[in-house]
Design a protein around this motif. Structure first.
Motif, PDB file in Angstrom:
ATOM      1  N   ILE A   1       1.222  -1.357  -0.280  1.00 41.36           N
ATOM      2  CA  ILE A   1       0.127  -0.052   0.080  1.00 41.36           C
ATOM      3  C   ILE A   1       0.828   0.692  -0.695  1.00 41.36           C
ATOM      4  O   ILE A   1       1.838   1.238   0.370  1.00 41.36           O
ATOM      5  N   PHE A   2       0.802   2.030  -0.801  1.00 39.63           N
ATOM      6  CA  PHE A   2       1.401   3.365  -1.250  1.00 39.63           C
ATOM      7  C   PHE A   2       0.497   4.911  -1.240  1.00 39.63           C
ATOM      8  O   PHE A   2       0.154   4.746  -1.593  1.00 39.63           O
ATOM      9  N   VAL A   3       1.234   5.178   0.198  1.00 40.08           N
ATOM     10  CA  VAL A   3       0.503   6.145   0.277  1.00 40.08           C
ATOM     11  C   VAL A   3       0.917   7.572   0.011  1.00 40.08           C
ATOM     12  O   VAL A   3       1.883   8.393  -0.044  1.00 40.08           O
ATOM     13  N   SER A   4       0.787   8.203  -0.916  1.00 38.70           N
ATOM     14  CA  SER A   4       0.856   9.117  -1.973  1.00 38.70           C
ATOM     15  C   SER A   4       0.056  10.266  -2.186  1.00 38.70           C
ATOM     16  O   SER A   4      -0.896  10.407  -1.599  1.00 38.70           O
ATOM     17  N   ASP A   5       0.311  11.215  -3.771  1.00 37.99           N
ATOM     18  CA  ASP A   5      -0.266  12.049  -3.630  1.00 37.99           C
ATOM     19  C   ASP A   5      -1.483  12.379  -4.718  1.00 37.99           C
ATOM     20  O   ASP A   5      -1.734  13.321  -5.238  1.00 37.99           O
ATOM     21  N   ILE A   6      -1.833  10.750  -4.932  1.00 37.21           N
ATOM     22  CA  ILE A   6      -2.213  10.384  -6.021  1.00 37.21           C
ATOM     23  C   ILE A   6      -3.403  11.524  -6.281  1.00 37.21           C
ATOM     24  O   ILE A   6      -4.004  11.241  -5.093  1.00 37.21           O
ATOM     25  N   ASP A   7      -4.436  11.874  -7.043  1.00 34.10           N
ATOM     26  CA  ASP A   7      -5.779  12.384  -7.178  1.00 34.10           C
ATOM     27  C   ASP A   7      -6.629  11.524  -8.278  1.00 34.10           C
ATOM     28  O   ASP A   7      -5.950  12.374  -9.830  1.00 34.10           O
ATOM     29  N   LEU A   8      -6.798  11.054  -8.430  1.00 30.74           N
ATOM     30  CA  LEU A   8      -7.988  10.921  -9.700  1.00 30.74           C
ATOM     31  C   LEU A   8      -9.115  10.994 -10.434  1.00 30.74           C
ATOM     32  O   LEU A   8      -9.282  11.808  -9.618  1.00 30.74           O
ATOM     33  N   ASN A   9      -8.877  11.574 -11.772  1.00 31.71           N
ATOM     34  CA  ASN A   9     -10.175  11.223 -12.270  1.00 31.71           C
ATOM     35  C   ASN A   9     -11.280  10.828 -11.730  1.00 31.71           C
ATOM     36  O   ASN A   9     -11.790  10.060 -12.907  1.00 31.71           O
ATOM     37  N   LEU A  10     -11.429  10.822 -10.751  1.00 32.42           N
ATOM     38  CA  LEU A  10     -13.055   9.561 -10.051  1.00 32.42           C
ATOM     39  C   LEU A  10     -14.117  10.858 -10.416  1.00 32.42           C
ATOM     40  O   LEU A  10     -14.191  11.704  -9.379  1.00 32.42           O
ATOM     41  N   ILE A  11     -15.226   9.969 -10.093  1.00 34.81           N
ATOM     42  CA  ILE A  11     -16.650  11.025  -8.931  1.00 34.81           C
ATOM     43  C   ILE A  11     -16.751  10.978  -8.532  1.00 34.81           C
ATOM     44  O   ILE A  11     -16.480   9.614  -7.520  1.00 34.81           O
ATOM     45  N   VAL A  12     -16.456  12.017  -7.319  1.00 38.24           N
ATOM     46  CA  VAL A  12     -16.564  11.594  -5.619  1.00 38.24           C
ATOM     47  C   VAL A  12     -17.252  12.486  -4.982  1.00 38.24           C
ATOM     48  O   VAL A  12     -17.156  13.683  -6.078  1.00 38.24           O
ATOM     49  N   PRO A  13     -17.689  12.357  -4.069  1.00 39.33           N
ATOM     50  CA  PRO A  13     -18.429  13.355  -3.450  1.00 39.33           C
ATOM     51  C   PRO A  13     -17.873  14.218  -2.636  1.00 39.33           C
ATOM     52  O   PRO A  13     -15.951  14.214  -2.834  1.00 39.33           O
ATOM     53  N   GLU A  14     -17.802  15.472  -2.360  1.00 45.34           N
ATOM     54  CA  GLU A  14     -16.808  17.453  -2.279  1.00 45.34           C
ATOM     55  C   GLU A  14     -15.786  15.977  -0.270  1.00 45.34           C
ATOM     56  O   GLU A  14     -16.514  15.953   0.089  1.00 45.34           O
ATOM     57  N   GLY A  15     -14.726  16.762  -1.094  1.00 45.65           N
ATOM     58  CA  GLY A  15     -14.123  16.429  -0.222  1.00 45.65           C
ATOM     59  C   GLY A  15     -13.372  14.726  -0.029  1.00 45.65           C
ATOM     60  O   GLY A  15     -13.291  14.142   0.498  1.00 45.65           O
ATOM     61  N   GLY A  16     -14.555  14.208  -1.189  1.00 49.80           N
ATOM     62  CA  GLY A  16     -14.382  12.760  -1.335  1.00 49.80           C
ATOM     63  C   GLY A  16     -12.321  12.132  -1.073  1.00 49.80           C
ATOM     64  O   GLY A  16     -11.814  12.230  -2.128  1.00 49.80           O
ATOM     65  N   ALA A  17     -12.237  10.862  -0.510  1.00 51.83           N
ATOM     66  CA  ALA A  17     -10.317  10.668  -0.578  1.00 51.83           C
ATOM     67  C   ALA A  17     -10.544   9.383  -2.077  1.00 51.83           C
ATOM     68  O   ALA A  17     -11.214   9.586  -1.860  1.00 51.83           O
TER      69      ALA A  17
END
Length: 798
Positions: A321-337
């Motif tokens: 498991i890698f703790v990263s700065d990843i921010d994928l182009n996915l639909i997530v609720p506001e503030g969702g991780a």
């Protein structure tokens, strides 16, 4: 979809001196938006970074909100070198970014760095370490995260260009990968708007990898490589391949791995970031205490597969498991991780690794670990493919509730299904499948056991997910689906979601608001209920009755009946047996009368009527839930076989008509009579009435006499409240008949005389109730009887 770029800042690192890399020329350097500060060597030409060089920038959030920042090297022509590097800053966080840890050498051959705030409400202050001045950048305040824009989105255009041949299948695949990872190399026309990429798309990419050309494999490979390695997307600036003399699986940066104690995981984090170390240790505790044991027991005997035989596997067979700065182009609720689980080989029966955004919650960790278990199944297709994709995300999202019942983070996805109940359960579009967690949530809470989820996943090895879930849940979809869609209403009278887990979202209505069934001065109106439902879907029709003038209400069931219109003069709706009705078609009603709700199954009822003049039927609200529990015939839609179902509302009175009628006789034997009449609704039907009252009569002319009359069964009234058209629309009929003769004195002889005509309506056409629906009034002459006059007024029950 890709988020829009909120704000862009170009800046240059200060002059680097060969003999003293720590000395910077800063006297004329300022950092303002739009400036270009050249990254160059003092002798000109191409910059050659020495091992001691350590370019640094500082990022600080100054507004008190999270933000996602991307830094991208830009060449002299303004093109990105590599895909850039994402940094996620929590509210008020300061981060020192050592560019050497994040960018390959070719990234430093450019002339600029571009800084973008992609997401969040934060303001980012950016400075080079030696500069005195800094400039805050922030996202557009009017932008809303991942909302669908009108028109053709970037993702849709990409689909269209692939279908037309403008893009090859390989190029379209690469661009979808760029879109998913928010890579700066994605062409502008394919950015922004519309649907996002699928979180399991990389499993499909993995599955196709061996069929790609060598050139395309080289471009895609970094996104299939864990982020601790030099060959990974996380090592930005890979447009010319990894660093010289570095292999794909060489470690880069300052990554540190810590092992869990009670489960087979290693959690990796950036050793230069103390916050990431703290979060990594929290993740380890969550996995050991709650997550792994719960999921392993649920899915026993399945376990995530070891990656010991894979390349770039973290050095051993433990799962990573890698703790990263990843921010994928996915639909997530506001503030969702954000997190992603990627397989090593193919798209099923494979080990997988997990990349978590650095602020991912424990619930998100449970979600991704559940994905790791799912990849261990030997399915009949790809995990994220057509057969299994919806259940993959639905059950993983449900796992958040299973492990953390009190956190309720999963409920932020409930609207993805509840806002679109007319969509089929197994729709996979990047959002709906997450909302589909509500089905296992419902079954779990209703039955009290979660093990049907494990049973379903085991069955997925021999059949598609829909069939597997049907076989695993008690009674299958036929039994559970009608009840599930009732619970999904989640308002009175069925608030189980709220009662079970404080979920306060309910199914959305077409148009978003209830329909006010007020007539607005019209005598009557009809509402056709549009029904066109795919498999495992539902629609909700909510009516409010605030107009006291709406007296007669009827629902004609065109869902499970074949609805037709009858001919003149009694034009109305006639429900006939339907030839296409399936066992999964269902009609349910919530009915509010006198402030109290009740429920009723209308599936087998051709029509249902309400007389709002009557207290027991004075309906205040009505919710009609129409659902399709069919799942085997994927192409079959629930559509009316005849006319669509209809809700009919009329102002015609229906409970009681009160008034008087009189007759003035004619001829040699003149009979006059006067009646006081009350017609009260008979039974539950609308249109038939029972008569009560009293009257008097008087004979004159050839005979004489007088007396009283009792109103009995021979006196009748019928109203045509349910006739929607034709000559009989809003009509009525009735008459008086006294079966017991009265006696008159004719020249001293008492003679029996049947008495009729004291009340009657003219023919051949029926008289009509007035426009208000409350008055019947007429005066006419009937040959041989005399003149008849009557006035009756509709009276509601107190």
């Amino acid at each position: 979809m890709l988020p829009r770029v909120r704000s862009v800042l170009f800046f240059q690192l200060p002059l680097l001196l060969l003999f003293a890399p720590s000395m910077f020329a800063t006297s004329e350097q300022t950092l303002v938006e739009g400036d270009v500060l050249n990254l160059r060597h003092q002798h000109g030409g191409r910059l050659v970074l020495l091992p001691a060089d350590d370019p640094i920038v500082q990022l600080q959030e100054v507004h008190g909100a999270d933000a996602v920042v991307r830094i991208t090297p830009i060449d002299a022509q303004g093109n990105p070198i590599g895909g850039g590097r994402l940094f996620v800053l929590n509210a008020s966080e300061k981060r020192v970014v050592r560019l050497r840890n994040h960018f390959a050498e070719d990234a430093f051959e450019g002339t600029k760095l571009r800084v973008e705030v992609l997401e969040g409400g934060g303001r980012i202050e950016v400075r080079s370490t030696e500069l005195e001045k800094s400039e805050p950048i922030q996202p557009d305040a009017n932008a809303v995260r991942r909302r669908v824009k009108k028109g053709v989105s970037g993702a849709e255009l990409l689909d269209l260009d692939e279908a037309s041949g403008k893009l090859s299948s390989e190029t379209a695949l690469l661009y979808r990968v760029y879109s998913l990872f928010q890579d700066a190399r994605l062409p502008a026309q394919y950015q922004g708007g519309g649907r996002p990429q699928d979180s399991l798309y990389m499993a499909e990419v993995n599955n196709r990898f061996r069929t790609l050309s060598p050139e395309m494999q080289a471009l895609v490979q970094p996104f299939l490589t864990p982020p601790i390695y030099a060959g990974s997307w996380a090592n930005a600036g890979l447009s010319k391949g990894p660093r010289a003399n570095a292999s794909r699986c060489d470690l880069f940066g300052a990554w540190v791995g810590l092992d869990t104690e009670n489960s087979p995981y290693t959690v990796w984090f950036d050793g230069n970031n103390s916050q990431d170390e703290t979060r990594a240790r929290q993740i380890i505790n969550a996995i050991d205490r709650e997550i792994y044991t719960n999921i392993a027991n649920l899915l026993s005997p399945h376990r995530p597969l070891s990656d010991g035989d894979e390349e770039c596997n973290g050095g051993d067979g433990r799962l990573d498991i890698f703790v990263s700065d990843i921010d994928l182009n996915l639909i997530v609720p506001e503030g969702g991780a954000i997190g992603v689980t990627q397989p090593y080989e193919g798209c099923k029966n494979t080990p997988a690794y997990i990349v978590l955004r650095r602020n991912a919650s424990d619930s998100s960790v449970a979600h991704e670990i559940f994905h790791g278990f799912q990849f261990s199944y030997d399915l009949q297709g790809c995990l994220g493919g057509e057969k299994y994709g919806w259940w993959t995300e639905a059950s993983a999202e449900w796992a958040e509730d299973f492990v953390y019942k009190e956190k309720n983070e999963e409920h932020s996805y409930a609207s993805f299904l509840l806002d679109r109940p007319e969509e089929q359960l197994d729709l996979k579009d990047g959002s709906h499948e997450y909302g589909a967690y509500l089905l296992p949530f419902f079954v779990h809470r209703k039955t009290g056991t979660p093990f049907f989820v494990g049973t379903a996943w085991k069955l997925c090895e021999i059949e598609p997910a829909l069939e597997a879930v049907n076989d695993a849940i008690p009674g299958g979809f036929k039994a559970i689906w009608p009840e599930f869609v009732r619970a999904a209403w989640n308002r009175k009278p069925d608030e189980r979601f709220q009662e079970w887990d404080n979920l306060d979202w309910g199914a959305r209505l077409p148009g978003g608001v209830p329909f006010d069934a007020a007539l607005g001065g019209r005598p009557d109106a009809k509402v056709e209920l549009q029904v066109d439902l795919p498999l495992l879907s539902a629609t909700y029709k909510h009516f409010k009755f605030t107009d006291d003038g709406a007296r007669t209400v009827v629902f004609w069931n065109g869902v499970t009946s074949k609805l037709e219109e009858t001919a003149e003069p009694l034009t109305t709706y006639q429900p006939l047996p339907a030839s296409q009705t399936k066992p999964g078609d269902h009609v349910w009603a919530f009915i509010k009368i006198g402030g109290q709700w009740k429920e009723d199954d209308w599936t087998e009822r051709p029509s249902v009527t309400f007389c709002r003049d009557q207290t027991s039927q004075r309906i205040e609200e009505l919710v009609i839930i129409i659902s399709n529990a069919e799942f085997m015939d994927r192409d079959r839609r629930l559509r009316p076989e005849g006319l669509p179902p209809v809700l009919w509302v009329s102002n015609m009175g229906c409970y009681q008509w009160k008034g008087s009628s009189s007759k003035t006789g004619t001829g040699d034997l003149k009979i006059d009579c006067q009646l006081d009449l009350t017609f009260t609704r008979a039974g539950d039907g609308i249109g038939g009435y029972e008569a009560t009252g009293s009257g008097t009569w008087r004979a004159s002319g050839n005979c004489s006499g007088e007396g009283t009359l009792s109103i009995g069964p021979g006196t009748s009234l019928s109203t045509y409240n349910l006739v929607t058209g034709g000559r009989a629309h809003r009509g009525y009929n009735g008459g008086f008949f006294n079966p017991v003769p009265v006696f008159v004195n004719c020249s001293g002889v008492m003679t029996p005389l049947p008495l009729g005509g004291c009340f009657g309506v003219p023919g051949p056409d029926l008289p009509l109730v007035d426009r208000s629906g409350t008055i019947m009034e007429k005066s006419f002459t009937a040959p041989g009887f005399g003149t008849i006059s009557y006035r009756l007024t509709s009276t509601p029950q107190p």
